[in-house]
Design a protein around this motif. Structure first.
Motif, short mmCIF file in Angstrom:
data_model
loop_
_atom_site.label_atom_id
_atom_site.label_comp_id
_atom_site.label_asym_id
_atom_site.label_seq_id
_atom_site.Cartn_x
_atom_site.Cartn_y
_atom_site.Cartn_z
N VAL A 116 6.31 -27.31 -7.10
CA VAL A 116 5.62 -26.02 -6.96
C VAL A 116 4.68 -26.14 -5.76
N MET B 245 -2.07 -37.68 -3.79
CA MET B 245 -0.85 -37.88 -4.60
C MET B 245 -0.78 -39.28 -5.23
N TYR C 282 -6.44 -23.50 -0.04
CA TYR C 282 -5.70 -24.76 -0.21
C TYR C 282 -6.70 -25.92 -0.34
N1 LIG Z 1 5.28 -30.36 0.42
C1 LIG Z 1 5.09 -29.57 -0.76
C2 LIG Z 1 4.44 -30.42 -1.82
C3 LIG Z 1 4.24 -29.67 -3.11
C4 LIG Z 1 3.79 -30.60 -4.22
O1 LIG Z 1 3.55 -31.78 -4.02
N2 LIG Z 1 3.67 -30.03 -5.42
C5 LIG Z 1 3.29 -30.83 -6.56
C6 LIG Z 1 2.12 -30.18 -7.31
S1 LIG Z 1 0.61 -30.31 -6.40
C7 LIG Z 1 4.46 -30.92 -7.52
O2 LIG Z 1 5.13 -29.94 -7.78
N3 LIG Z 1 4.72 -32.12 -8.04
C8 LIG Z 1 5.76 -32.35 -9.01
C9 LIG Z 1 6.61 -33.54 -8.67
O3 LIG Z 1 6.24 -34.31 -7.78
O4 LIG Z 1 7.63 -33.69 -9.32
C10 LIG Z 1 4.22 -28.35 -0.44
O5 LIG Z 1 3.35 -28.42 0.41
O6 LIG Z 1 4.44 -27.29 -1.06
#
Ligand SMILES: N[C@@H](CCC(=O)N[C@@H](CS)C(=O)NCC(=O)O)C(=O)O
Length: 212
Positions: free
Chosen positions: A52, A110, A156
């Motif tokens: 997401v 992350m 953001y």
């Molecule tokens: N590059 C993507 C990264 C998005 C991202 O890291 N989303 C995270 C939530 S903050 C996510 O969905 N993580 C679930 C996973 O890694 O499976 C963006 O900027 O939209």
């Protein structure tokens, strides 16, 4: 518009911007563990990476990536003034969106948020992150926002800074960032998004505990 989101994740930035722009949207919650929506849809049918945010636009297109979605929301609602219209201002906005996305969101937070990250990865992220936060501290000193006025980049940044609450990043070491974060959290769109998503987040944690 439909926003696929997970509570208190980076997708909250888009919710903030939709509130800022007064846009009616449908919010579809995605469980980050199962990748399913409440209706049982496999979110990977929408975005194969299961990340997401994903935004389904009025014409049915699915957009992914925070930087792209946030600028799309700003561009489709110019009256909300969420992004500079001139090319120089837009490049600055882009600069900050990239900085937040790569240096803070992915590189610093992350590994700290990922329960599966090895200890070495966390220590490395924290050590590298210090110079990024020092840089941001310098920029925010004496400024209200990242640019001259509130923009999608602030939505953001405040979303990402919220993660300090559950990671070892102690904002007390960066007073300008800390003051910026505290100030922006009182902005109505941000306070509303946070309060709503916190309730959903707590429910998600409970669900995960029950299913463990
Ligand atoms: N590059 C993507 C990264 C998005 C991202 O890291 N989303 C995270 C939530 S903050 C996510 O969905 N993580 C679930 C996973 O890694 O499976 C963006 O900027 O939209």
């Amino acid at each position: 518009m439909q926003l696929y989101f997970s509570p208190l994740s980076c997708s909250m930035a888009t919710r903030i911007c939709l509130y800022e722009a007064g846009v009616e949207a449908t919010y579809i919650e995605v469980d980050p563990k199962t990748k399913r929506t409440h209706e049982g849809q496999d979110f990977r049918e929408v975005h194969p990476l299961g990340l997401v945010p994903a935004l389904r636009t009025q014409d049915g297109d699915v957009l992914t990536e925070n930087a792209a979605i946030l600028q799309y929301v700003a561009d489709s609602h110019p009256r909300a003034n969420l992004a500079p219209a001139d090319s120089r201002g837009r490049s600055r906005l882009h600069q900050w969106l990239c900085f937040i996305g790569t240096e803070l969101h992915k590189a610093l937070f992350m590994p700290l948020l990922d329960a599966k990250a090895p200890e070495g990865a966390r220590a490395y992220a924290l050590e590298k992150g210090t110079s990024r936060l020092d840089y941001l501290e310098k920029h925010l000193t004496g400024r209200e926002f990242l640019l001259d006025r509130f923009s999608v980049a602030d939505a953001y940044l405040v979303t990402v800074l919220n993660w300090c609450m559950v990671t070892p990043v102690d904002l007390k070491k960066w007073p300008a960032i800390s003051a910026y974060h505290a100030r922006l959290r009182t902005r109505p769109s941000i306070a509303k998004a946070f309060a709503e998503e916190r309730v959903l987040y707590e429910a998600e944690v409970k669900r995960h505990k029950l299913s463990a």
